[in-house]
Design an enzyme around this catalytic site. Structure first.
Site, PDB file in Angstrom:
ATOM      1  N   SER A  65      -9.731  -9.904 -12.842  1.00 12.13           N
ATOM      2  CA  SER A  65     -10.618 -10.139 -13.980  1.00 12.13           C
ATOM      3  C   SER A  65     -11.054 -11.588 -14.111  1.00 12.13           C
ATOM      4  O   SER A  65     -12.211 -11.859 -14.440  1.00 12.13           O
ATOM      5  CB  SER A  65      -9.954  -9.680 -15.283  1.00 12.13           C
ATOM      6  N   HIS A  87      -9.344 -14.825 -18.299  1.00 15.42           N
ATOM      7  CA  HIS A  87     -10.771 -14.551 -18.173  1.00 15.42           C
ATOM      8  C   HIS A  87     -11.577 -15.816 -18.442  1.00 15.42           C
ATOM      9  O   HIS A  87     -12.498 -16.165 -17.689  1.00 15.42           O
ATOM     10  CB  HIS A  87     -11.202 -13.457 -19.145  1.00 15.42           C
TER      11      HIS A  87
END
Length: 192
Positions: free
Chosen positions: A115, A172
């Site tokens: 991610s 992220h």
């Protein structure tokens, strides 16, 4: 639909292969997850290896969808070498930010997933094609890439401070930071 470029294809196949492998041999997974520094289980190669692991089929599916959507285009524009640099920079910066965050809050759970790299690709796509119209899955509303990136970045920041879901929101954001720093470096090098 054009064929997948080589680095995107390799990353996708490795992630799927690793997911299938660790379904058969789950006892090996802890060696490759990104463990917090204070856990006593951190090993240097985890700074990259965690990105090839995924916690569930859904986690893998959405990361590979993002890789295909944003990575394919970026690799075609940048070429494999520069594209690989952005993937590595995003993965490493996501890991470093996540390690710092887990250190501050005293967490001892590992992190897995691509991610952070995917969020780096998302930011890169928004920087290269800010006015390109994309239609996200949620919500399915056409919008310019720059707004999509800003919304997702803002959500990650808010959720990072207000969520106990187990999602590595700061990883992220770290992936986005790594991509942003590398693109700024490339752009400043061209101006000299």
């Amino acid at each position: 639909m054009p064929p997948l470029p080589p680095v995107t294809k390799a990353f996708l196949l490795i992630c799927v292969g690793v997911f299938c492998f660790f379904q058969l041999f789950p006892g090996l997974e802890p060696w490759f997850e990104l463990w917090p520094l204070q856990s006593g289980a951190f090993l240097p190669w985890q700074l990259l290896s965690y990105a090839f692991l995924h916690g569930s089929f859904t986690h893998l599916l959405f990361n590979m969808l993002g890789l295909w959507m944003f990575g394919s285009e970026l690799e075609r524009v940048w070429g494999p070498r520069r594209y690989l640099h952005i993937l590595i920079a995003s993965t490493l910066s996501a890991a470093l930010v996540q390690l710092a965050f887990t250190w501050v809050i005293g967490a001892r759970s590992p992190t897995v997933g691509a991610s952070g790299a995917i969020f780096g690709l998302l930011l890169s796509f928004g920087m290269l094609f800010p006015n390109r119209i994309i239609v996200p899955l949620i919500p399915p509303i056409p919008m310019k890439a720059k707004y999509f990136v800003a919304i997702f970045g803002g959500l990650e920041l808010i959720l990072g401070f207000n969520s106990a879901s187990g999602v590595a929101h700061f990883a992220h954001l770290g992936g986005m930071l790594g991509a942003w720093l590398l693109i700024r470096h490339w752009r400043s090098s061209r101006r000299r």
